[in-house]
Design an enzyme around this catalytic site. Structure first.
Site, PDB file in Angstrom:
ATOM      1  N   THR A  40      -3.346  -6.731  -3.551  1.00  7.54           N
ATOM      2  CA  THR A  40      -2.210  -5.828  -3.786  1.00  7.54           C
ATOM      3  C   THR A  40      -0.898  -6.592  -3.626  1.00  7.54           C
ATOM      4  OG1 THR A  40      -3.478  -3.964  -2.917  1.00  7.54           O
ATOM      5  CG2 THR A  40      -1.083  -3.711  -2.938  1.00  7.54           C
ATOM      6  N   THR A  43       2.720 -10.391  -6.428  1.00  9.70           N
ATOM      7  CA  THR A  43       2.042 -11.586  -6.952  1.00  9.70           C
ATOM      8  C   THR A  43       0.725 -11.190  -7.605  1.00  9.70           C
ATOM      9  OG1 THR A  43       3.014 -12.724  -5.045  1.00  9.70           O
ATOM     10  CG2 THR A  43       1.462 -13.986  -6.396  1.00  9.70           C
ATOM     11  N   GLY A  94      -2.459 -11.851  -2.442  1.00  8.15           N
ATOM     12  CA  GLY A  94      -1.261 -12.529  -1.951  1.00  8.15           C
ATOM     13  C   GLY A  94      -1.235 -12.561  -0.433  1.00  8.15           C
ATOM     14  N   ALA A  95      -0.109 -12.986   0.120  1.00  6.13           N
ATOM     15  CA  ALA A  95       0.067 -13.004   1.580  1.00  6.13           C
ATOM     16  C   ALA A  95       1.557 -12.975   1.890  1.00  6.13           C
ATOM     17  CB  ALA A  95      -0.566 -14.252   2.181  1.00  6.13           C
ATOM     18  N   ASP A  96       1.868 -12.514   3.084  1.00  3.76           N
ATOM     19  CA  ASP A  96       3.259 -12.568   3.549  1.00  3.76           C
ATOM     20  C   ASP A  96       3.532 -13.895   4.243  1.00  3.76           C
ATOM     21  OD1 ASP A  96       3.951  -9.873   2.704  1.00  3.76           O
ATOM     22  OD2 ASP A  96       2.478  -9.265   4.196  1.00  3.76           O
ATOM     23  N   GLU A 115      -7.493  -4.340   2.066  1.00  5.49           N
ATOM     24  CA  GLU A 115      -7.549  -5.781   1.754  1.00  5.49           C
ATOM     25  C   GLU A 115      -8.565  -6.482   2.662  1.00  5.49           C
ATOM     26  OE1 GLU A 115      -3.009  -6.290   0.056  1.00  5.49           O
ATOM     27  OE2 GLU A 115      -3.369  -6.710   2.150  1.00  5.49           O
ATOM     28  N   LYS A 133       5.947 -18.690   1.380  1.00  8.73           N
ATOM     29  CA  LYS A 133       4.975 -18.047   2.277  1.00  8.73           C
ATOM     30  C   LYS A 133       4.248 -19.035   3.190  1.00  8.73           C
ATOM     31  CE  LYS A 133       5.628 -14.082   0.077  1.00  8.73           C
ATOM     32  NZ  LYS A 133       4.622 -13.382  -0.683  1.00  8.73           N
TER      33      LYS A 133
END
Ligand code: 5RP
Length: 235
Positions: A40, A43, A94-96, A115, A133
């Site tokens: 989600t 990206t 994606g990732a933060d 996720e 990131k």
């Protein structure tokens, strides 16, 4: 961590264009004829758009949010229930934040619980992200934690005891309600020097549904959009 860089100079690309680049690069990890796990976020939206170009070569997707499900279906990609798909070869998300071991902070898009569920049934987690990131240590991005509403105040106090400042996430003037009907806390001021120990501890607090540290299910690969092209990090 090892890395290789594609020969695609991206010096003048915007963050949005870097996301497009890694979204497209992720197609190489999609297994033809299989069902792919889809995360989600902005990206991942680029990945979903790219996936539409090969939709006839895959069986479909398992999705980690209502938003991704709607985008996939609008593009004609079948979405399967997680319970009907015992195992996935690959999960793309994606990732933060992502560190040098593939551990991540996730949940900026409020989808961390689903996720983690989809990541848990996948053989390989491929993270797609722009280079902002990549961090030395997790903890600068406010840590998302999905919680049961009746436990919110006690969990805020538990984070305060660890030096964290937890705030309920709001949307349109009201507490944001996740796809699972729960609340989200965003926690600042934490030092996550041992992501595994941190995830293990906070996951046990009564009322915590999911903590946004992904250390037990780290990425095995990260496609990182950088000024010198897509870097492939392997962990
Ligand atoms: C959603 C997530 C996202 O993967 C994360 O927030 C990164 O999003 P973006 O690609 O929009 O920067 O964890 O819950």
């Amino acid at each position: 961590m090892t890395h290789s860089t594609s020969p695609n100079p991206a010096a003048t690309l915007t963050q949005d264009q870097l996301k497009t680049l890694v979204g497209q690069a992720a197609l190489q990890y999609v297994v033809p004829g299989a069902i792919v796990g889809v995360g989600t976020g902005s990206t991942v939206n680029k990945f979903i758009d790219a996936l539409a170009t090969m939709k006839d070569q895959i069986k479909g997707a398992v999705s980690s949010s209502v938003a991704s499900t709607e985008r996939l279906q609008a593009l004609g990609i079948a979405v399967f229930d997680t319970n009907d798909v015992p195992r996935l070869a690959v999960y793309i998300d994606g990732a933060d934040e992502i560190d040098g071991h593939g551990c991540m902070v996730k949940g900026g898009g409020a989808a961390l619980t689903r996720e983690k569920i989809v990541a848990a049934q996948s053989d390989r987690f491929v993270c797609i992200a722009d280079e902002s990131k990549l961090v030395k240590a997790l903890g600068s991005f406010p840590l998302p934690v999905e919680v049961i509403p009746m436990a919110v105040q006690r969990i805020i106090a538990q984070f305060a005891a660890k030096g964290g400042n937890a705030k309920i996430r709001f949307k349109d003037g009201k507490p944001l309600v996740t796809d699972n009907g729960q609340y989200l806390l965003d926690v600042t001021g934490l030092q996550i020097s041992d992501p595994l120990a941190f995830e293990a501890e906070v996951s046990q607090w009564p009322g915590v549904v999911t903590v946004g540290v992904f250390a037990f299910q780290p990425a095995q690969v990260c496609l990182l959009g950088t000024a010198s092209g897509v870097k492939t990090l392997t962990f």
